[in-house]
Design a protein around this motif. Structure first.
Motif, PDB file in Angstrom:
ATOM      1  N   SER A   5      51.990  65.064  38.396  1.00  0.00           N
ATOM      2  CA  SER A   5      52.377  65.452  39.760  1.00  0.00           C
ATOM      3  C   SER A   5      51.212  65.262  40.723  1.00  0.00           C
ATOM      4  N   TRP A   6      50.020  65.578  40.260  1.00  0.00           N
ATOM      5  CA  TRP A   6      48.839  65.412  41.106  1.00  0.00           C
ATOM      6  C   TRP A   6      48.619  63.938  41.441  1.00  0.00           C
ATOM      7  N   ILE A   7      48.760  63.063  40.451  1.00  0.00           N
ATOM      8  CA  ILE A   7      48.593  61.619  40.680  1.00  0.00           C
ATOM      9  C   ILE A   7      49.664  61.121  41.646  1.00  0.00           C
ATOM     10  N   ARG A   8      50.897  61.566  41.477  1.00  0.00           N
ATOM     11  CA  ARG A   8      51.990  61.137  42.353  1.00  0.00           C
ATOM     12  C   ARG A   8      51.735  61.582  43.801  1.00  0.00           C
ATOM     13  N   GLN A   9      51.295  62.822  43.979  1.00  0.00           N
ATOM     14  CA  GLN A   9      50.998  63.330  45.326  1.00  0.00           C
ATOM     15  C   GLN A   9      49.817  62.584  45.932  1.00  0.00           C
ATOM     16  N   PHE A  10      48.793  62.325  45.141  1.00  0.00           N
ATOM     17  CA  PHE A  10      47.636  61.558  45.601  1.00  0.00           C
ATOM     18  C   PHE A  10      48.060  60.156  46.028  1.00  0.00           C
ATOM     19  N   HIS A  11      48.943  59.520  45.261  1.00  0.00           N
ATOM     20  CA  HIS A  11      49.443  58.186  45.577  1.00  0.00           C
ATOM     21  C   HIS A  11      50.178  58.195  46.918  1.00  0.00           C
ATOM     22  N   ARG A  12      50.957  59.228  47.166  1.00  0.00           N
ATOM     23  CA  ARG A  12      51.688  59.319  48.434  1.00  0.00           C
ATOM     24  C   ARG A  12      50.731  59.444  49.621  1.00  0.00           C
ATOM     25  N   TRP A  13      49.731  60.299  49.496  1.00  0.00           N
ATOM     26  CA  TRP A  13      48.806  60.492  50.610  1.00  0.00           C
ATOM     27  C   TRP A  13      47.918  59.275  50.830  1.00  0.00           C
ATOM     28  N   VAL A  14      47.547  58.599  49.767  1.00  0.00           N
ATOM     29  CA  VAL A  14      46.752  57.379  49.918  1.00  0.00           C
ATOM     30  C   VAL A  14      47.585  56.293  50.574  1.00  0.00           C
ATOM     31  N   SER A  15      48.887  56.258  50.298  1.00  0.00           N
ATOM     32  CA  SER A  15      49.734  55.274  50.959  1.00  0.00           C
ATOM     33  C   SER A  15      49.815  55.530  52.458  1.00  0.00           C
ATOM     34  N   VAL A  16      49.799  56.788  52.870  1.00  0.00           N
ATOM     35  CA  VAL A  16      49.756  57.114  54.298  1.00  0.00           C
ATOM     36  C   VAL A  16      48.435  56.649  54.896  1.00  0.00           C
ATOM     37  N   ALA A  17      47.335  56.899  54.205  1.00  0.00           N
ATOM     38  CA  ALA A  17      46.023  56.462  54.688  1.00  0.00           C
ATOM     39  C   ALA A  17      45.954  54.940  54.777  1.00  0.00           C
ATOM     40  N   PHE A  18      46.512  54.247  53.794  1.00  0.00           N
ATOM     41  CA  PHE A  18      46.525  52.785  53.815  1.00  0.00           C
ATOM     42  C   PHE A  18      47.318  52.271  55.011  1.00  0.00           C
ATOM     43  N   THR A  19      48.481  52.857  55.245  1.00  0.00           N
ATOM     44  CA  THR A  19      49.310  52.431  56.378  1.00  0.00           C
ATOM     45  C   THR A  19      48.578  52.642  57.696  1.00  0.00           C
ATOM     46  N   LEU A  20      47.909  53.774  57.833  1.00  0.00           N
ATOM     47  CA  LEU A  20      47.168  54.045  59.070  1.00  0.00           C
ATOM     48  C   LEU A  20      46.005  53.080  59.263  1.00  0.00           C
ATOM     49  N   THR A  21      45.318  52.715  58.188  1.00  0.00           N
ATOM     50  CA  THR A  21      44.205  51.773  58.330  1.00  0.00           C
ATOM     51  C   THR A  21      44.702  50.377  58.690  1.00  0.00           C
ATOM     52  N   VAL A  22      45.854  49.987  58.171  1.00  0.00           N
ATOM     53  CA  VAL A  22      46.406  48.676  58.522  1.00  0.00           C
ATOM     54  C   VAL A  22      46.845  48.673  59.984  1.00  0.00           C
ATOM     55  N   ILE A  23      47.485  49.746  60.435  1.00  0.00           N
ATOM     56  CA  ILE A  23      47.887  49.844  61.841  1.00  0.00           C
ATOM     57  C   ILE A  23      46.657  49.817  62.746  1.00  0.00           C
ATOM     58  N   ALA A  24      45.622  50.564  62.376  1.00  0.00           N
ATOM     59  CA  ALA A  24      44.385  50.571  63.163  1.00  0.00           C
ATOM     60  C   ALA A  24      43.756  49.187  63.205  1.00  0.00           C
ATOM     61  N   ASN A  25      43.836  48.473  62.111  1.00  0.00           N
ATOM     62  CA  ASN A  25      43.301  47.117  62.046  1.00  0.00           C
ATOM     63  C   ASN A  25      43.999  46.221  63.057  1.00  0.00           C
ATOM     64  N   PHE A  26      45.331  46.280  63.120  1.00  0.00           N
ATOM     65  CA  PHE A  26      46.079  45.472  64.074  1.00  0.00           C
ATOM     66  C   PHE A  26      45.793  45.889  65.513  1.00  0.00           C
ATOM     67  N   VAL A  27      45.647  47.188  65.746  1.00  0.00           N
ATOM     68  CA  VAL A  27      45.352  47.666  67.096  1.00  0.00           C
ATOM     69  C   VAL A  27      43.995  47.150  67.557  1.00  0.00           C
ATOM     70  N   VAL A  28      42.990  47.231  66.704  1.00  0.00           N
ATOM     71  CA  VAL A  28      41.651  46.760  67.061  1.00  0.00           C
ATOM     72  C   VAL A  28      41.652  45.254  67.272  1.00  0.00           C
ATOM     73  N   MET A  29      42.388  44.515  66.454  1.00  0.00           N
ATOM     74  CA  MET A  29      42.469  43.061  66.637  1.00  0.00           C
ATOM     75  C   MET A  29      43.129  42.716  67.974  1.00  0.00           C
ATOM     76  N   GLY A  30      44.138  43.501  68.361  1.00  0.00           N
ATOM     77  CA  GLY A  30      44.805  43.263  69.633  1.00  0.00           C
ATOM     78  C   GLY A  30      43.949  43.619  70.829  1.00  0.00           C
ATOM     79  N   MET A  31      43.081  44.605  70.668  1.00  0.00           N
ATOM     80  CA  MET A  31      42.240  45.053  71.781  1.00  0.00           C
ATOM     81  C   MET A  31      40.989  44.205  71.952  1.00  0.00           C
ATOM     82  N   ASN A  32      40.606  43.446  70.942  1.00  0.00           N
ATOM     83  CA  ASN A  32      39.375  42.665  71.014  1.00  0.00           C
ATOM     84  C   ASN A  32      39.518  41.382  71.818  1.00  0.00           C
ATOM     85  N   GLY A  33      40.695  41.010  72.206  1.00  0.00           N
ATOM     86  CA  GLY A  33      40.879  39.818  73.009  1.00  0.00           C
ATOM     87  C   GLY A  33      40.563  38.525  72.272  1.00  0.00           C
TER      88      GLY A  33
END
Length: 78
Positions: A5-33
């Protein structure tokens, strides 16, 4: 909470962190011109992705290991 259960919960939260880092990556790429973003932004999704790979492989193998341990894993049909 047991280990699986701990591994499953950790996997879920890491997937949220991964999604946020990918979104941030696209935002920064869009803002850099059109310029290359800093390396820490470009490589930030790699750590969560590696953690997702290891926890995902563990979760993928869980049912097969449990079946083999219970003795129902034989391939021959009776």
């Amino acid at each position: 909470m047991n280990w699986n259960s701990w591994i499953r919960q950790f996997h879920r939260w890491v997937s949220v962190a991964f999604t946020l880092t990918v979104i941030a990556n696209f935002v920064v790429m869009g803002m850099n011109g059109g310029q290359q973003p800093p390396p820490y932004v470009t490589y930030s999704p790699l750590l969560p992705l590696a953690l997702l790979m290891f926890t995902g492989l563990y979760l993928f193998a869980l049912p097969y290991v449990a079946r083999a341990r219970s003795g129902r894993g034989s391939l021959s049909s009776s």
